[in-house]
Enzyme design. Structure first.
Site, mmCIF file in Angstrom:
data_model
loop_
_atom_site.group_PDB
_atom_site.id
_atom_site.type_symbol
_atom_site.label_atom_id
_atom_site.label_comp_id
_atom_site.label_asym_id
_atom_site.label_seq_id
_atom_site.Cartn_x
_atom_site.Cartn_y
_atom_site.Cartn_z
ATOM 1 N N MET A 318 0.823 -1.206 0.000
ATOM 2 C CA MET A 318 0.000 0.000 0.000
ATOM 3 C C MET A 318 0.858 1.258 0.000
ATOM 4 S SD MET A 318 -3.030 -1.087 -0.277
ATOM 5 C CE MET A 318 -3.890 0.458 -0.035
ATOM 6 N N VAL A 372 1.244 1.553 7.569
ATOM 7 C CA VAL A 372 1.861 0.376 8.177
ATOM 8 C C VAL A 372 0.773 -0.633 8.534
ATOM 9 C CG1 VAL A 372 3.808 1.745 9.031
ATOM 10 C CG2 VAL A 372 1.821 1.389 10.510
ATOM 11 N N GLU A 374 -2.052 -3.027 10.347
ATOM 12 C CA GLU A 374 -3.245 -2.651 11.115
ATOM 13 C C GLU A 374 -3.055 -2.980 12.591
ATOM 14 O OE1 GLU A 374 -6.703 -1.331 9.542
ATOM 15 O OE2 GLU A 374 -4.763 -0.502 9.018
ATOM 16 N N LYS A 379 0.944 2.074 14.687
ATOM 17 C CA LYS A 379 0.511 3.289 13.976
ATOM 18 C C LYS A 379 0.757 4.531 14.840
ATOM 19 C CE LYS A 379 -3.049 1.107 11.053
ATOM 20 N NZ LYS A 379 -2.574 1.517 9.724
ATOM 21 N N HIS A 422 -8.088 6.407 2.974
ATOM 22 C CA HIS A 422 -8.121 4.964 2.755
ATOM 23 C C HIS A 422 -8.020 4.664 1.267
ATOM 24 C CE1 HIS A 422 -10.674 1.023 2.877
ATOM 25 N NE2 HIS A 422 -9.384 0.768 2.757
#
Length: 676
Positions: A318, A372, A374, A379, A422
């Site tokens: 991501m 990073v 979940e 985070k 997101h």
């Protein structure tokens, strides 16, 4: 006069389309103007005609406000209007004088049909110009002669992909494909080349009007055509699963029209066009891909700021994707990971991305995006460190797909500058970004986030904070419902096939493997720890936990619901799913499987709207299609309810609730609605 008629000393008429409004469109005004212009041309002493536009675009196509209003009740009247428009273009190309389309902007749909009725098509070489017939993407077919002319121009094999997929081509690609004859570099050259061609070709004839002409690769009773005629419907069915009538009608109009004369083929095309335009699928797709999409893309922004330097935390799939699309948009990017080697791998050597393992390199960033794992603690740690290095007014964002933004905002001193961005995987291909506003997120921060999403060429939806937000929360119901049915004994292949047949982009078990079963379990367990009242669907998670315990964690782990052969051959469903879970008497019909998958997502969307997570119908529909692949033919999760009929949907949902559980019980708000 919106169609300017200018005749020069050589007898060449330049017909400049300049209709009221920002673009030229096919509507009642156009019909009157083009009819008058053709009549005047027929009665005038002319050498030829140049058709061009005074607008930024050449011609935008059909007026969708008109097309969406076509119903079975007024279909005959609509057909008369379509036939009149085609008659005008037929008269134009049979004037006996050369007609040149000088395409100075995008010519799409009806605009390109005008160009096809011209003997010569010359287009300006501008990378922003698009040429094509995209009607299929709105559930329609080109009804102004587009199917008939394209098939006779290119042949069935070359024309059908362009028509059925609604492809839009840049000028050079349109030249290579045979859609246009010439590409020029300047507007002056566009007109001078048109005039020169007219003077050199005083009496051109369209290819389809040449004596004995037909469709190049489709002849009556020709055995060489049988392979094409046999294979094409099968290939289409494999792609569309019968959910999209437009490609099927395009193919029918193309093939049936190939075996008759040109003017009869136009009539066949017109009848199929009106059939599609009066149907529900086209109304769904026009609602979503025109009206809703324009609404979400057209949100006004007042920040006036562009991102100059972006820091991306985490160089995994991501983070690397976010860095790539941002760098390609001209933004300076710093990609940070725990090791320099990891950051370099994520940067892929792309220009504009600086890989690093040091927070110091984040100095001067006006936007930070955390991407990073979940894990809330991780985070919080990386966000706090990055915020300390960035500019004092930098926007700080998280790419979390599930964790509430308001909670993550506690990691930074100023929660007003914190927001959720997101992205969806793979980032370079997926168009959507879900912007999540936390409880303290300021309006300026929201506007700057919107500007960034537009800066990188993505489509934004805006939602309010909650666990899973809108897309992840609703997508989860699709996957979990499928796994629940498997736990009930429904065959996995049956579930997957019905999902694709319903129009979903990917089967729920396949997409579950893509997400990974282990991640779904972690999210479930985190939710359970935070608030047990939010957790249900225990049968599905028991099954997931069992598979993970067997080492079947998903595609990245080499095994999940599917087997992934080491030699790279095609994946297949794990045979033991059948022996472990399938019951001969599961008793769930095909219609129930389909409705459980679709209704579950639509009902969750209604709940998101009721709770204020969603604030607009457009965000719901576009988010569902672009974010988690909800059936595009439906127009999105809420348009699906509209097209089903709200009260009919409520009745069906009550049946599903009585039969399969209270998760299908429609909320009171839905019972009181007429439509969304």
């Amino acid at each position: 006069m919106p169609f300017h008629y200018d005749k020069d000393a050589d007898g060449i008429v330049t017909l400049t389309m300049d209709m009221s409004g920002s673009a030229n469109v096919m509507n009642t005004e156009y019909g009157e103007l083009m009819g008058d212009a053709v009549t005047r041309l027929e009665g005038d002493e002319i050498t030829g005609v140049i058709i061009t536009s005074a607008k930024k675009t050449f011609f935008a196509g059909g007026d969708l406000n008109v097309l969406i209003a076509i119903t079975p009740e007024n279909a005959d009247q609509a057909l008369e209007g379509v036939e009149e428009l085609k008659s005008q273009l037929r008269r134009l190309e049979k004037l006996g004088k050369p007609v040149v389309a000088a395409i100075n902007g995008s010519a799409l749909g009806g605009g390109f049909e005008i160009a096809l009725a011209s003997h010569r098509r010359i287009v300006l070489n501008d990378n922003g110009i698009r040429i094509g017939l995209p009607e299929a993407t709105l559930g329609l077919l080109p009804g102004g002669g587009g199917v008939t002319r394209m098939v006779r121009l290119l042949g069935v094999q070359k024309a059908l992909p362009l028509l059925m997929e609604g492809k839009q081509l840049r000028p050079e690609r349109a030249l290579q494909a045979g859609l246009v004859h010439q590409v020029v570099e300047t507007r002056e050259e566009l007109l001078s080349e048109a005039r020169a061609w007219i003077l050199a070709n005083p009496a051109p004839v369209q290819p389809w009007d040449v004596q004995g002409a037909g469709v190049p690769d489709l002849k009556f009773a020709d055995p060489n055509s049988y392979g094409l005629l046999g294979a094409a419907p099968a290939v289409l069915r494999k792609k569309s699963h019968g959910a999209y009538p437009a490609p099927e009608k395009i193919m029918a109009a193309a093939v049936e029209g190939a075996y008759v004369d040109f003017d009869t083929a136009l009539k066949i095309e017109g009848r199929y066009f009106v059939e599609l335009a009066s149907g529900q699928v086209s109304k769904n797709m026009i609602t979503a891909f025109w009206f809703n999409l324009n609404e979400v893309n057209g949100r006004a922004s007042s920040s006036g700021k562009r991102v100059a330097k972006l820091g991306v935390l985490g160089a995994g799939m991501m983070g690397a994707g976010i860095a790539e699309v941002s760098a390609k948009a001209g933004i300076e990017v710093v990609l940070k990971d725990v090791t320099l080697e990891g950051a370099q791998k994520g940067a892929q050597g792309l220009e504009g991305i600086k890989p690093t393992d040091s927070d110091d390199d984040l100095a001067g960033c006006d936007l930070i995006i955390e991407a990073v794992f979940e894990n809330r603690e991780l985070k919080n740690k990386v966000l706090a460190a990055a915020e300390a290095q960035s500019l004092p007014d930098a926007v700080i964002a998280s790419n979390t797909s599930t964790l509430p933004i308001t909670g993550l905002a506690a990691a930074v001193p100023d929660a007003e500058r914190f927001i959720g961005l997101h992205f969806f995987s793979p980032v370079p291909k997926m168009r959507l970004v879900e912007i999540i506003r936390g409880e303290k997120t300021s309006e300026e921060t929201l506007q700057r986030a919107l500007d960034y999403v537009r800066q990188i060429g993505k489509t934004p939806i805006v939602v309010n904070d909650s666990r899973g937000f809108y897309t992840s929360r609703t997508f989860a119901t699709y996957v979990v419902e499928a796994i629940t049915m498997l736990a009930e004994g429904v065959a996995p292949a049956f579930i997957e096939n019905i999902a694709r047949k319903a129009g979903m982009a990917v089967g729920p078990l396949a997409v579950s493997d893509e997400v990974t079963l282990s991640l779904q379990l972690k999210i479930h367990d985190q939710t359970l720890a935070d608030d047990p009242s939010l957790v249900a669907d225990s049968a599905a998670y028991d099954l997931i936990r069992e598979l993970v315990g067997l080492g079947r964690t998903g595609k990245s782990g080499g095994a999940g619901f599917y087997e992934y052969p080491a030699d790279g051959s095609k994946k297949f469903l794990w045979p033991e799913l059948t022996t472990r879970y399938v019951k001969a008497d599961a008793g769930v019909s095909e219609q129930d499987v389909r409705d459980r998958l679709l209704f579950r997502q639509s009902l969750e969307t209604v709940r998101c709207l009721d709770e204020g997570v969603l604030t607009s119908v457009a965000d719901a529909n576009i988010g569902s299609i672009f974010g988690f692949g909800f059936a595009p033919w439906s127009g999105g999760t809420l348009q699906f309810i509209n097209s089903y009929g709200v009260q009919a949907f409520v009745e069906r949902a009550d049946y599903l609730a009585d039969t399969y559980g209270e998760r299908f019980r429609p909320p009171a708000s839905l019972r009181e609605r007429e439509r969304f």
